[in-house]
Design an enzyme around this catalytic site. Structure first.
Site, PDB file in Angstrom:
ATOM      1  N   GLN A 165       0.847  -1.200   0.000  1.00  0.00           N
ATOM      2  CA  GLN A 165       0.000   0.000   0.000  1.00  0.00           C
ATOM      3  C   GLN A 165       0.878   1.244   0.000  1.00  0.00           C
ATOM      4  O   GLN A 165       0.372   2.352  -0.066  1.00  0.00           O
ATOM      5  CB  GLN A 165      -0.866   0.016   1.264  1.00  0.00           C
ATOM      6  CG  GLN A 165      -1.793  -1.171   1.397  1.00  0.00           C
ATOM      7  CD  GLN A 165      -2.457  -1.173   2.770  1.00  0.00           C
ATOM      8  OE1 GLN A 165      -3.533  -0.626   2.949  1.00  0.00           O
ATOM      9  NE2 GLN A 165      -1.810  -1.775   3.729  1.00  0.00           N
ATOM     10  N   ILE A 189       3.634   4.166  -0.881  1.00  0.00           N
ATOM     11  CA  ILE A 189       3.896   4.966  -2.076  1.00  0.00           C
ATOM     12  C   ILE A 189       5.348   5.464  -2.078  1.00  0.00           C
ATOM     13  O   ILE A 189       5.714   6.320  -2.863  1.00  0.00           O
ATOM     14  CB  ILE A 189       2.899   6.154  -2.159  1.00  0.00           C
ATOM     15  CG1 ILE A 189       2.720   6.881  -0.794  1.00  0.00           C
ATOM     16  CG2 ILE A 189       1.519   5.676  -2.559  1.00  0.00           C
ATOM     17  CD1 ILE A 189       3.726   7.878  -0.458  1.00  0.00           C
ATOM     18  N   ASP A 190       6.164   4.888  -1.174  1.00  0.00           N
ATOM     19  CA  ASP A 190       7.520   5.415  -1.007  1.00  0.00           C
ATOM     20  C   ASP A 190       8.562   4.795  -1.932  1.00  0.00           C
ATOM     21  O   ASP A 190       9.701   5.280  -2.009  1.00  0.00           O
ATOM     22  CB  ASP A 190       7.965   5.264   0.462  1.00  0.00           C
ATOM     23  CG  ASP A 190       7.823   3.834   0.983  1.00  0.00           C
ATOM     24  OD1 ASP A 190       8.041   2.876   0.214  1.00  0.00           O
ATOM     25  OD2 ASP A 190       7.506   3.667   2.177  1.00  0.00           O
ATOM     26  N   HIS A 219      -1.213   1.647  -4.410  1.00  0.00           N
ATOM     27  CA  HIS A 219      -1.602   3.057  -4.273  1.00  0.00           C
ATOM     28  C   HIS A 219      -0.665   3.988  -5.025  1.00  0.00           C
ATOM     29  O   HIS A 219      -0.550   5.166  -4.705  1.00  0.00           O
ATOM     30  CB  HIS A 219      -1.661   3.448  -2.795  1.00  0.00           C
ATOM     31  CG  HIS A 219      -2.757   2.734  -2.048  1.00  0.00           C
ATOM     32  ND1 HIS A 219      -2.835   2.694  -0.680  1.00  0.00           N
ATOM     33  CD2 HIS A 219      -3.826   2.031  -2.497  1.00  0.00           C
ATOM     34  CE1 HIS A 219      -3.906   1.990  -0.316  1.00  0.00           C
ATOM     35  NE2 HIS A 219      -4.517   1.579  -1.398  1.00  0.00           N
ATOM     36  N   CYS A 274       0.020  13.983 -15.963  1.00  0.00           N
ATOM     37  CA  CYS A 274      -1.080  14.822 -16.459  1.00  0.00           C
ATOM     38  C   CYS A 274      -2.340  13.964 -16.536  1.00  0.00           C
ATOM     39  O   CYS A 274      -2.326  12.872 -17.112  1.00  0.00           O
ATOM     40  CB  CYS A 274      -0.738  15.375 -17.840  1.00  0.00           C
ATOM     41  SG  CYS A 274      -2.133  16.250 -18.574  1.00  0.00           S
ATOM     42  N   CYS A 305       0.128  20.859 -17.015  1.00  0.00           N
ATOM     43  CA  CYS A 305       0.953  20.089 -17.950  1.00  0.00           C
ATOM     44  C   CYS A 305       1.580  21.008 -19.004  1.00  0.00           C
ATOM     45  O   CYS A 305       0.887  21.834 -19.610  1.00  0.00           O
ATOM     46  CB  CYS A 305       0.080  19.031 -18.617  1.00  0.00           C
ATOM     47  SG  CYS A 305       0.962  18.037 -19.823  1.00  0.00           S
ATOM     48  N   CYS A 311      -0.199  20.102 -22.521  1.00  0.00           N
ATOM     49  CA  CYS A 311      -1.613  20.322 -22.879  1.00  0.00           C
ATOM     50  C   CYS A 311      -2.373  21.174 -21.862  1.00  0.00           C
ATOM     51  O   CYS A 311      -3.591  21.281 -21.963  1.00  0.00           O
ATOM     52  CB  CYS A 311      -2.306  18.967 -23.043  1.00  0.00           C
ATOM     53  SG  CYS A 311      -2.648  18.160 -21.476  1.00  0.00           S
ATOM     54  N   SER A 370       0.790  -3.132   8.597  1.00  0.00           N
ATOM     55  CA  SER A 370      -0.463  -2.546   8.097  1.00  0.00           C
ATOM     56  C   SER A 370      -1.559  -2.675   9.140  1.00  0.00           C
ATOM     57  O   SER A 370      -1.724  -3.738   9.750  1.00  0.00           O
ATOM     58  CB  SER A 370      -0.917  -3.234   6.803  1.00  0.00           C
ATOM     59  OG  SER A 370      -2.174  -2.708   6.414  1.00  0.00           O
ATOM     60  N   SER A 371      -2.332  -1.591   9.307  1.00  0.00           N
ATOM     61  CA  SER A 371      -3.467  -1.645  10.229  1.00  0.00           C
ATOM     62  C   SER A 371      -4.617  -2.449   9.628  1.00  0.00           C
ATOM     63  O   SER A 371      -5.573  -2.773  10.314  1.00  0.00           O
ATOM     64  CB  SER A 371      -3.944  -0.224  10.542  1.00  0.00           C
ATOM     65  OG  SER A 371      -4.354   0.416   9.348  1.00  0.00           O
TER      66      SER A 371
HETATM   67  P1  NAD Z   1      -1.475   2.486   8.778  1.00  0.00           P
HETATM   68  O1  NAD Z   1      -0.767   3.737   9.189  1.00  0.00           O
HETATM   69  O2  NAD Z   1      -2.950   2.449   8.802  1.00  0.00           O
HETATM   70  O3  NAD Z   1      -0.948   1.296   9.686  1.00  0.00           O
HETATM   71  C1  NAD Z   1       0.414   1.098   9.936  1.00  0.00           C
HETATM   72  C2  NAD Z   1       0.525  -0.027  10.940  1.00  0.00           C
HETATM   73  O4  NAD Z   1       1.912  -0.301  11.111  1.00  0.00           O
HETATM   74  C3  NAD Z   1      -0.040   0.326  12.327  1.00  0.00           C
HETATM   75  O5  NAD Z   1      -0.931  -0.703  12.716  1.00  0.00           O
HETATM   76  C4  NAD Z   1       1.196   0.395  13.224  1.00  0.00           C
HETATM   77  O6  NAD Z   1       0.944  -0.127  14.523  1.00  0.00           O
HETATM   78  C5  NAD Z   1       2.171  -0.492  12.481  1.00  0.00           C
HETATM   79  N1  NAD Z   1       3.585  -0.140  12.656  1.00  0.00           N
HETATM   80  C6  NAD Z   1       4.156   1.080  12.758  1.00  0.00           C
HETATM   81  N2  NAD Z   1       5.498   0.979  12.834  1.00  0.00           N
HETATM   82  C7  NAD Z   1       5.767  -0.361  12.797  1.00  0.00           C
HETATM   83  C8  NAD Z   1       6.977  -1.119  12.833  1.00  0.00           C
HETATM   84  N3  NAD Z   1       8.189  -0.531  12.957  1.00  0.00           N
HETATM   85  N4  NAD Z   1       6.905  -2.466  12.756  1.00  0.00           N
HETATM   86  C9  NAD Z   1       5.694  -3.103  12.647  1.00  0.00           C
HETATM   87  N5  NAD Z   1       4.517  -2.423  12.612  1.00  0.00           N
HETATM   88  C10 NAD Z   1       4.564  -1.074  12.676  1.00  0.00           C
HETATM   89  O7  NAD Z   1      -0.889   2.095   7.364  1.00  0.00           O
HETATM   90  P2  NAD Z   1      -1.532   1.267   6.180  1.00  0.00           P
HETATM   91  O8  NAD Z   1      -2.233   0.072   6.700  1.00  0.00           O
HETATM   92  O9  NAD Z   1      -0.432   1.084   5.200  1.00  0.00           O
HETATM   93  O10 NAD Z   1      -2.631   2.225   5.543  1.00  0.00           O
HETATM   94  C11 NAD Z   1      -2.383   3.579   5.399  1.00  0.00           C
HETATM   95  C12 NAD Z   1      -2.396   4.159   4.003  1.00  0.00           C
HETATM   96  O11 NAD Z   1      -1.449   5.236   4.056  1.00  0.00           O
HETATM   97  C13 NAD Z   1      -1.932   3.267   2.905  1.00  0.00           C
HETATM   98  O12 NAD Z   1      -2.889   3.374   1.935  1.00  0.00           O
HETATM   99  C14 NAD Z   1      -0.626   3.881   2.382  1.00  0.00           C
HETATM  100  O13 NAD Z   1      -0.732   4.098   0.991  1.00  0.00           O
HETATM  101  C15 NAD Z   1      -0.540   5.256   2.984  1.00  0.00           C
HETATM  102  N6  NAD Z   1       0.766   5.643   3.582  1.00  0.00           N
HETATM  103  C16 NAD Z   1       1.929   5.221   3.016  1.00  0.00           C
HETATM  104  C17 NAD Z   1       3.149   5.577   3.593  1.00  0.00           C
HETATM  105  C18 NAD Z   1       4.411   5.107   2.914  1.00  0.00           C
HETATM  106  O14 NAD Z   1       4.419   4.904   1.704  1.00  0.00           O
HETATM  107  N7  NAD Z   1       5.487   4.860   3.662  1.00  0.00           N
HETATM  108  C19 NAD Z   1       3.188   6.326   4.765  1.00  0.00           C
HETATM  109  C20 NAD Z   1       1.961   6.768   5.323  1.00  0.00           C
HETATM  110  C21 NAD Z   1       0.745   6.416   4.711  1.00  0.00           C
END
Ligand code: NAD
Length: 260
Positions: A107, A109-110, A127, A135, A160, A163, A201-202
């Site tokens: 998920q 975007i980094d 994502h 564009c 853009c 265009c 991921s949450s």
């Molecule tokens: P979220 O923030 O909802 O959940 C992150 C989860 O990771 C939490 O439950 C937290 O407890 C856990 N966590 C934090 N640090 C941790 C670690 N060191 N080790 C293990 N677990 C750890 O993130 P999500 O579920 O990815 O959903 C959020 C949305 O935000 C996604 O759609 C994503 O695209 C976007 N997002 C991306 C980035 C990125 O690309 N790095 C950063 C912030 C948000």
């Protein structure tokens, strides 16, 4: 001491689940990148504490929302651009090199999974990616820093150069339809795997969070490495609570030994 013993027992259990799997799909979220210095969404001090997300619809209809998007980007993108893969990203690359990992569905975007060294076709970014701008009319792609340079010199709502169309970072906004192809590939991979390894991921952002559930329904085991509880914990084969950068490298290294 008790915590350390629990964690080492958890690592052994995770290693044994990994060693027994033939096709592993990693499903990752913002939590895998917090140890690289990128805040996640829901932890205290995370993105949601500071800024309400800009919905896609608002971005499309409001010049103010677009200006605000670029203003925030000047603050947040340098953090992403400066980040480097951490031990958890590298452990997944090791898992791929052992032959077990078939895909990383993220998920995030980094771009840190790609930077860590996976085969590019194994990384599925649901994502999008923060490093580009596109564009919305003619699809011309620009490197993000090039557009930020324009914003910094006073072009507060850049359009853009080909265009005059609306430019948008190549990330998927709240309310924006997810690109179909990555979602389709992720669904295919997860239906064919025997283990979904969820990391950081949450599991509350849909439809992406439905991917591990799909694996479960297709008969795969689910192992979760996350700092806090998730809605899928009860159905998982194994839940390891803690920091991904500490748990994954140890578990992957031990799994490699167990698998030989
Ligand atoms: P979220 O923030 O909802 O959940 C992150 C989860 O990771 C939490 O439950 C937290 O407890 C856990 N966590 C934090 N640090 C941790 C670690 N060191 N080790 C293990 N677990 C750890 O993130 P999500 O579920 O990815 O959903 C959020 C949305 O935000 C996604 O759609 C994503 O695209 C976007 N997002 C991306 C980035 C990125 O690309 N790095 C950063 C912030 C948000």
């Amino acid at each position: 001491m008790a915590d350390l013993l629990t964690q080492s027992a958890d690592i052994e259990r995770l290693a044994s689940v990994l060693a027994g799997a033939r096709r592993v799909v990693a499903f990752t979220g913002a939590g895998i990148s917090t140890e690289s210095g990128i805040p996640d969404f829901r932890s205290p001090g995370g993105v949601w504490d500071r800024n309400k997300p800009i919905e896609f619809r608002d971005f499309m209809v409001s010049a103010d929302a677009r200006r605000e998007t670029w203003r925030r980007g000047l603050e947040t993108y340098p953090v992403v651009a400066a980040a480097r893969p951490n031990a958890a990203h590298r452990a997944l690359v090791d898992l791929e090199r052992c032959g077990a990992l078939t895909a990383v569905v993220t998920q995030n975007i980094d771009g840190l999974h790609l930077q860590a060294g996976h085969a590019p076709d194994r990384v599925i970014e649901l994502h999008g990616n923060a490093h580009g701008v596109q564009c919305l009319s003619c699809d011309t792609w620009y490197p993000r820093p090039e557009i930020h340079d324009r914003v910094l010199t006073g072009d507060l709502e850049p359009v853009c150069a080909c265009c005059d169309g609306i430019l948008k970072p190549t990330t998927v906004s709240f309310g924006q339809p997810m690109p179909r192809e990555p979602l389709r590939r992720a669904e295919t991979e997860v239906r064919q795997c025997d283990l979904v390894l969820v990391v950081g991921s949450s599991l509350v952002v849909n439809p992406a969070a439905g991917i591990p559930r799909l694996g479960l329904m297709a008969g795969a085991k689910v192992a979760i490495v996350n700092a806090t509880p998730t809605p899928l914990d009860e159905l998982a084969t194994l839940v390891v609570r803690g920091r991904a950068g500490e748990i994954l490298p140890a578990a992957v290294a031990l799994a490699a030994i167990l698998a030989t």
